[in-house]
Motif scaffolding. Sequence first.
Motif, PDB file in Angstrom:
ATOM      1  N   ASN A 216       0.826  -1.204   0.000  1.00 15.20           N
ATOM      2  CA  ASN A 216       0.000   0.000   0.000  1.00 15.20           C
ATOM      3  C   ASN A 216       0.866   1.262   0.000  1.00 15.20           C
ATOM      4  O   ASN A 216       1.783   1.402   0.805  1.00 15.20           O
ATOM      5  CB  ASN A 216      -0.914  -0.019   1.226  1.00 15.20           C
TER       6      ASN A 216
ATOM      7  N   GLU B  42      -4.776   1.095  -0.912  1.00 13.07           N
ATOM      8  CA  GLU B  42      -5.853   0.312  -0.311  1.00 13.07           C
ATOM      9  C   GLU B  42      -6.576   1.185   0.697  1.00 13.07           C
ATOM     10  O   GLU B  42      -5.950   1.845   1.526  1.00 13.07           O
ATOM     11  CB  GLU B  42      -5.297  -0.934   0.369  1.00 13.07           C
ATOM     12  N   ASP B  43      -7.916   1.193   0.623  1.00 16.35           N
ATOM     13  CA  ASP B  43      -8.696   2.031   1.530  1.00 16.35           C
ATOM     14  C   ASP B  43     -10.051   1.380   1.772  1.00 16.35           C
ATOM     15  O   ASP B  43     -10.806   1.130   0.826  1.00 16.35           O
ATOM     16  CB  ASP B  43      -8.877   3.433   0.927  1.00 16.35           C
ATOM     17  N   ALA B  44     -10.344   1.089   3.036  1.00 18.86           N
ATOM     18  CA  ALA B  44     -11.635   0.529   3.436  1.00 18.86           C
ATOM     19  C   ALA B  44     -11.983  -0.740   2.661  1.00 18.86           C
ATOM     20  O   ALA B  44     -13.129  -0.959   2.285  1.00 18.86           O
ATOM     21  CB  ALA B  44     -12.738   1.571   3.264  1.00 18.86           C
ATOM     22  N   GLY B  45     -10.972  -1.573   2.426  1.00 22.68           N
ATOM     23  CA  GLY B  45     -11.204  -2.830   1.736  1.00 22.68           C
ATOM     24  C   GLY B  45     -11.195  -2.743   0.226  1.00 22.68           C
ATOM     25  O   GLY B  45     -11.320  -3.764  -0.453  1.00 22.68           O
ATOM     26  N   PHE B  46     -11.063  -1.555  -0.316  1.00 19.71           N
ATOM     27  CA  PHE B  46     -11.029  -1.371  -1.770  1.00 19.71           C
ATOM     28  C   PHE B  46      -9.592  -1.084  -2.217  1.00 19.71           C
ATOM     29  O   PHE B  46      -8.782  -0.558  -1.441  1.00 19.71           O
ATOM     30  CB  PHE B  46     -11.953  -0.232  -2.199  1.00 19.71           C
ATOM     31  N   LYS B  47      -9.317  -1.395  -3.478  1.00 25.16           N
ATOM     32  CA  LYS B  47      -7.986  -1.197  -4.032  1.00 25.16           C
ATOM     33  C   LYS B  47      -8.065  -0.249  -5.225  1.00 25.16           C
ATOM     34  O   LYS B  47      -8.998  -0.348  -6.030  1.00 25.16           O
ATOM     35  CB  LYS B  47      -7.383  -2.540  -4.465  1.00 25.16           C
TER      36      LYS B  47
ATOM     37  N   GLU C 291     -10.448   2.233  -9.660  1.00 18.69           N
ATOM     38  CA  GLU C 291     -10.666   1.119  -8.741  1.00 18.69           C
ATOM     39  C   GLU C 291     -10.326  -0.186  -9.464  1.00 18.69           C
ATOM     40  O   GLU C 291     -10.682  -0.375 -10.626  1.00 18.69           O
ATOM     41  CB  GLU C 291     -12.114   1.081  -8.262  1.00 18.69           C
TER      42      GLU C 291
ATOM     43  N   ASN D  39     -10.073  -4.605  -9.256  1.00 19.86           N
ATOM     44  CA  ASN D  39     -10.656  -5.779  -8.599  1.00 19.86           C
ATOM     45  C   ASN D  39     -10.256  -7.054  -9.333  1.00 19.86           C
ATOM     46  O   ASN D  39     -11.093  -7.875  -9.695  1.00 19.86           O
ATOM     47  CB  ASN D  39     -12.187  -5.657  -8.549  1.00 19.86           C
TER      48      ASN D  39
END
Length: 210
Positions: free
Chosen positions: A152, A173-178, A191, A193
């Motif tokens: 990160n 990475e922020d609050a479970g998102f990439k 974003e 995934n």
Amino acid sequence: MDIGQIIRKARKAKGWTLEELAHRVETDSGNLSRLERGLQGASKELLGRVLKALDLSLASAGRIDEGSNITPALQPTRKHKEYPLISWVQAGDLTESPSNVGSEHKWFESTENAGDGGYWLKVQGDSMTCLGNPSFPAGSLILVRPEADVINGKYYVVEMLDSGEKTFKQYVEDAGFKYLRPLNPGYRTIEINGNCRVLGRVIDTKMTGL
């Protein structure tokens, strides 16, 4: 300067957090924090791993006893190594050893270790340019280390699987998102995934033609 201060200075020169160094040498960040502050010694095995990770070595006269706090003489062992400047098309697809890259490639030095498959790329566009530091203006060179850990906040060259586009961005990475984040606020954050392939981590940069 005692050994803790030397280790701390070398770690910061690489831009590593305590957590990243701890991950690289397979120990707890608390142990490293206490070592840097001179609050505890380190085993020869752990100290050896730390020095190797930071490109430092014990001088031949230095001697460390198990668990001691003796301060050895240290000397930097950073060596310059050359890596080829390749095209963005070749990035991630260069199967030959850099030593076999054709004579049409230019080679540039770095004290950073990008591994046997490391290479330079020339930054295109201004998406990674900002008023702060770091900033990567168009025309600057970035050194890529393939097969690097994804961390990160670090910078990576990535291939988007849907379009085949190769891009250079900061991984966040922020609050479970990439996300892939440009440094220039005029560009959008992407974003991700599983729709991209990390080609390598950017570990050095330089300007040319100044």
